[in-house]
Design a protein around this motif. Structure first.
Motif, PDB file in Angstrom:
ATOM      1  N   LEU A   1      42.805  26.742 121.078  1.00 57.89           N
ATOM      2  CA  LEU A   1      42.581  25.272 121.238  1.00 57.89           C
ATOM      3  C   LEU A   1      43.952  24.811 121.831  1.00 57.89           C
ATOM      4  CD1 LEU A   1      41.491  24.422 117.556  1.00 57.89           C
ATOM      5  CD2 LEU A   1      40.049  24.432 119.602  1.00 57.89           C
ATOM      6  N   TYR A   2      44.938  25.475 122.053  1.00 56.76           N
ATOM      7  CA  TYR A   2      46.100  25.008 122.524  1.00 56.76           C
ATOM      8  C   TYR A   2      46.030  25.065 124.203  1.00 56.76           C
ATOM      9  CZ  TYR A   2      48.223  24.299 118.108  1.00 56.76           C
ATOM     10  OH  TYR A   2      48.242  23.816 116.987  1.00 56.76           O
ATOM     11  N   ASP A   3      45.018  25.942 124.915  1.00 59.37           N
ATOM     12  CA  ASP A   3      44.886  26.030 126.060  1.00 59.37           C
ATOM     13  C   ASP A   3      44.089  25.020 126.929  1.00 59.37           C
ATOM     14  OD1 ASP A   3      46.711  28.001 126.525  1.00 59.37           O
ATOM     15  OD2 ASP A   3      45.319  29.326 126.078  1.00 59.37           O
ATOM     16  N   ILE A   4      43.326  24.059 126.034  1.00 64.20           N
ATOM     17  CA  ILE A   4      42.537  22.918 126.730  1.00 64.20           C
ATOM     18  C   ILE A   4      43.600  22.226 127.620  1.00 64.20           C
ATOM     19  CG2 ILE A   4      40.674  23.261 125.144  1.00 64.20           C
ATOM     20  CD1 ILE A   4      41.687  20.580 123.899  1.00 64.20           C
ATOM     21  N   PRO A   5      43.045  21.499 128.596  1.00 63.90           N
ATOM     22  CA  PRO A   5      44.010  20.582 129.490  1.00 63.90           C
ATOM     23  C   PRO A   5      44.375  19.490 128.707  1.00 63.90           C
ATOM     24  CG  PRO A   5      41.706  20.825 130.530  1.00 63.90           C
ATOM     25  CD  PRO A   5      41.692  21.506 129.064  1.00 63.90           C
ATOM     26  N   HIS A   6      45.660  19.024 129.025  1.00 59.79           N
ATOM     27  CA  HIS A   6      46.484  18.155 128.279  1.00 59.79           C
ATOM     28  C   HIS A   6      45.776  16.745 128.337  1.00 59.79           C
ATOM     29  CE1 HIS A   6      49.892  20.538 127.321  1.00 59.79           C
ATOM     30  NE2 HIS A   6      49.792  21.017 128.610  1.00 59.79           N
ATOM     31  N   SER A   7      45.099  16.495 129.575  1.00 56.36           N
ATOM     32  CA  SER A   7      44.358  15.441 129.869  1.00 56.36           C
ATOM     33  C   SER A   7      43.157  15.015 129.000  1.00 56.36           C
ATOM     34  CB  SER A   7      43.831  15.028 131.333  1.00 56.36           C
ATOM     35  OG  SER A   7      42.975  16.161 131.526  1.00 56.36           O
ATOM     36  N   PHE A   8      42.492  16.125 128.673  1.00 60.50           N
ATOM     37  CA  PHE A   8      41.365  16.300 127.741  1.00 60.50           C
ATOM     38  C   PHE A   8      41.702  16.149 126.406  1.00 60.50           C
ATOM     39  CE2 PHE A   8      38.396  18.104 124.715  1.00 60.50           C
ATOM     40  CZ  PHE A   8      36.974  17.444 125.180  1.00 60.50           C
ATOM     41  N   GLU A   9      42.983  16.758 125.888  1.00 56.39           N
ATOM     42  CA  GLU A   9      43.390  16.640 124.684  1.00 56.39           C
ATOM     43  C   GLU A   9      44.049  15.417 124.251  1.00 56.39           C
ATOM     44  OE1 GLU A   9      45.799  16.955 121.192  1.00 56.39           O
ATOM     45  OE2 GLU A   9      46.557  16.208 122.859  1.00 56.39           O
TER      46      GLU A   9
ATOM     47  N   PHE B   1      34.337  28.654 119.674  1.00 53.55           N
ATOM     48  CA  PHE B   1      35.067  27.844 120.415  1.00 53.55           C
ATOM     49  C   PHE B   1      34.200  26.610 121.048  1.00 53.55           C
ATOM     50  CE2 PHE B   1      36.830  26.528 124.562  1.00 53.55           C
ATOM     51  CZ  PHE B   1      38.252  26.274 124.465  1.00 53.55           C
ATOM     52  N   GLU B   2      32.984  27.122 121.592  1.00 50.74           N
ATOM     53  CA  GLU B   2      32.034  26.219 122.343  1.00 50.74           C
ATOM     54  C   GLU B   2      31.481  25.365 120.932  1.00 50.74           C
ATOM     55  OE1 GLU B   2      29.198  27.827 124.894  1.00 50.74           O
ATOM     56  OE2 GLU B   2      30.517  28.876 125.922  1.00 50.74           O
ATOM     57  N   LYS B   3      31.140  25.968 119.992  1.00 51.79           N
ATOM     58  CA  LYS B   3      30.306  25.238 118.860  1.00 51.79           C
ATOM     59  C   LYS B   3      31.052  23.859 118.313  1.00 51.79           C
ATOM     60  CE  LYS B   3      30.097  27.095 114.602  1.00 51.79           C
ATOM     61  NZ  LYS B   3      29.533  27.638 113.607  1.00 51.79           N
ATOM     62  N   LEU B   4      32.185  24.278 118.054  1.00 55.44           N
ATOM     63  CA  LEU B   4      33.380  23.361 117.623  1.00 55.44           C
ATOM     64  C   LEU B   4      33.873  22.130 118.671  1.00 55.44           C
ATOM     65  CD1 LEU B   4      35.850  25.583 115.601  1.00 55.44           C
ATOM     66  CD2 LEU B   4      34.144  24.031 114.794  1.00 55.44           C
ATOM     67  N   LEU B   5      33.947  22.644 119.918  1.00 55.22           N
ATOM     68  CA  LEU B   5      34.120  21.696 121.024  1.00 55.22           C
ATOM     69  C   LEU B   5      33.057  20.845 121.293  1.00 55.22           C
ATOM     70  CD1 LEU B   5      36.924  23.862 123.253  1.00 55.22           C
ATOM     71  CD2 LEU B   5      37.239  21.394 121.798  1.00 55.22           C
ATOM     72  N   ASP B   6      31.967  21.311 121.256  1.00 54.45           N
ATOM     73  CA  ASP B   6      30.762  20.759 121.373  1.00 54.45           C
ATOM     74  C   ASP B   6      30.514  19.635 120.482  1.00 54.45           C
ATOM     75  OD1 ASP B   6      29.932  22.146 123.774  1.00 54.45           O
ATOM     76  OD2 ASP B   6      28.197  23.369 122.918  1.00 54.45           O
ATOM     77  N   THR B   7      31.154  19.497 119.353  1.00 55.42           N
ATOM     78  CA  THR B   7      31.112  18.357 118.438  1.00 55.42           C
ATOM     79  C   THR B   7      31.597  17.275 119.242  1.00 55.42           C
ATOM     80  OG1 THR B   7      33.080  19.030 117.411  1.00 55.42           O
ATOM     81  CG2 THR B   7      31.215  19.982 116.432  1.00 55.42           C
TER      82      THR B   7
ATOM     83  N   ALA C   1      31.507  16.350 122.577  1.00 56.43           N
ATOM     84  CA  ALA C   1      30.241  16.123 123.532  1.00 56.43           C
ATOM     85  C   ALA C   1      29.584  17.349 123.884  1.00 56.43           C
ATOM     86  CB  ALA C   1      30.832  15.235 124.700  1.00 56.43           C
ATOM     87  N   PRO C   2      28.279  17.342 123.860  1.00 56.21           N
ATOM     88  CA  PRO C   2      27.789  18.560 124.182  1.00 56.21           C
ATOM     89  C   PRO C   2      28.046  19.071 125.641  1.00 56.21           C
ATOM     90  CG  PRO C   2      25.986  16.835 123.191  1.00 56.21           C
ATOM     91  CD  PRO C   2      27.480  16.381 123.351  1.00 56.21           C
ATOM     92  N   GLY C   3      28.126  20.322 125.785  1.00 54.76           N
ATOM     93  CA  GLY C   3      28.630  21.136 126.808  1.00 54.76           C
ATOM     94  C   GLY C   3      30.094  21.122 127.034  1.00 54.76           C
ATOM     95  N   THR C   4      30.958  20.491 126.269  1.00 50.62           N
ATOM     96  CA  THR C   4      32.352  20.430 126.413  1.00 50.62           C
ATOM     97  C   THR C   4      32.907  21.906 126.112  1.00 50.62           C
ATOM     98  OG1 THR C   4      32.154  18.362 125.749  1.00 50.62           O
ATOM     99  CG2 THR C   4      34.585  19.560 125.319  1.00 50.62           C
ATOM    100  N   GLY C   5      32.271  22.475 125.161  1.00 46.45           N
ATOM    101  CA  GLY C   5      32.898  23.979 124.730  1.00 46.45           C
ATOM    102  C   GLY C   5      32.969  25.117 126.213  1.00 46.45           C
ATOM    103  N   ALA C   6      31.792  25.019 126.726  1.00 43.96           N
ATOM    104  CA  ALA C   6      31.361  25.691 127.774  1.00 43.96           C
ATOM    105  C   ALA C   6      32.542  25.182 129.001  1.00 43.96           C
ATOM    106  CB  ALA C   6      29.916  25.977 128.321  1.00 43.96           C
ATOM    107  N   GLU C   7      32.796  24.010 129.073  1.00 39.34           N
ATOM    108  CA  GLU C   7      33.494  23.360 130.239  1.00 39.34           C
ATOM    109  C   GLU C   7      35.093  23.919 129.923  1.00 39.34           C
ATOM    110  OE1 GLU C   7      35.183  19.146 131.724  1.00 39.34           O
ATOM    111  OE2 GLU C   7      33.007  19.267 130.674  1.00 39.34           O
ATOM    112  N   MET C   8      35.440  23.940 128.683  1.00 37.65           N
ATOM    113  CA  MET C   8      36.637  24.087 128.345  1.00 37.65           C
ATOM    114  C   MET C   8      37.037  25.830 128.386  1.00 37.65           C
ATOM    115  SD  MET C   8      38.455  21.611 127.969  1.00 37.65           S
ATOM    116  CE  MET C   8      37.259  20.494 129.176  1.00 37.65           C
ATOM    117  N   ARG C   9      35.890  26.516 127.802  1.00 35.94           N
ATOM    118  CA  ARG C   9      36.032  27.893 127.978  1.00 35.94           C
ATOM    119  C   ARG C   9      36.048  28.138 129.472  1.00 35.94           C
ATOM    120  NH1 ARG C   9      32.426  31.565 128.982  1.00 35.94           N
ATOM    121  NH2 ARG C   9      30.651  30.159 128.794  1.00 35.94           N
ATOM    122  N   LYS C  10      35.454  27.842 130.357  1.00 37.01           N
ATOM    123  CA  LYS C  10      35.428  28.174 131.843  1.00 37.01           C
ATOM    124  C   LYS C  10      36.773  27.633 132.192  1.00 37.01           C
ATOM    125  CE  LYS C  10      33.058  27.382 136.338  1.00 37.01           C
ATOM    126  NZ  LYS C  10      31.955  26.601 136.859  1.00 37.01           N
TER     127      LYS C  10
END
Length: 150
Positions: free
Chosen positions: A77-85, A109-115, A117-126
């Motif tokens: 969770l600490y590797d997501i972009p600072h702007s998003f966080e 990771f995807e399931k929790l971040l998709d809460t 916004a849908p698709g957020t998990g895959a975007e952050m994973r990528k």
């Protein structure tokens, strides 16, 4: 100055929790709540969360608590972009409060971040896979014991 003793002490509690989880004596939800309490309990004495969680850190998903295998990728969770966080600070804090540890398998990771916004998990994973493979210290720290050079 950090208190390493509290982290080591709570690590011994984490070990017992994981043993009880693996033997079926406690549920995943109960284990997750207890593990989260251990992770946050280090702050009573200026301790380090990773020292308390060393028994599972990077070897289990912090949400589903499944053991990871060699070759599994984990996401912090600490590797997501600072702007998003910064934009979703409260939502990220709510996710952090649901997990035992901040290293997650790809599904959780995807399931929790998709809460958020849908698709957020895959975007952050990528993002982590592309941008953090060499730049993010948490992602580099994701080496499990079987990957550490002797």
């Amino acid at each position: 100055m950090s208190c390493h003793d509290i982290g080591r002490g709570l690590s011994s509690v984490v070990k017992v929790i994981l043993e009880k989880l693996d033997s079926g004596e406690i549920s995943v939800n109960t284990a997750r709540d207890l593990l989260y309490a251990c992770r946050k309990g280090v702050h009573w004495c200026d301790g380090n969360e990773n020292e308390a969680m060393i028994q599972m850190h990077q070897m289990r998903c912090g949400y589903c608590l499944k053991k990871l295998s060699e070759g599994d990728t984990i996401y912090s969770l600490y590797d997501i972009p600072h702007s998003f966080e910064n934009e979703h600070h409260q939502e990220i804090r709510a996710i952090d409060a649901k997990v035992a540890d901040y290293f997650l398998c790809s599904e959780c990771f995807e399931k929790l971040l998709d809460t958020i916004a849908p698709g957020t998990g895959a975007e952050m994973r990528k993002y982590i896979e592309e941008k953090c493979s060499e730049d993010c210290w948490h992602y580099q720290d994701c080496r499990r014991p079987w990957e550490i050079d002797e």
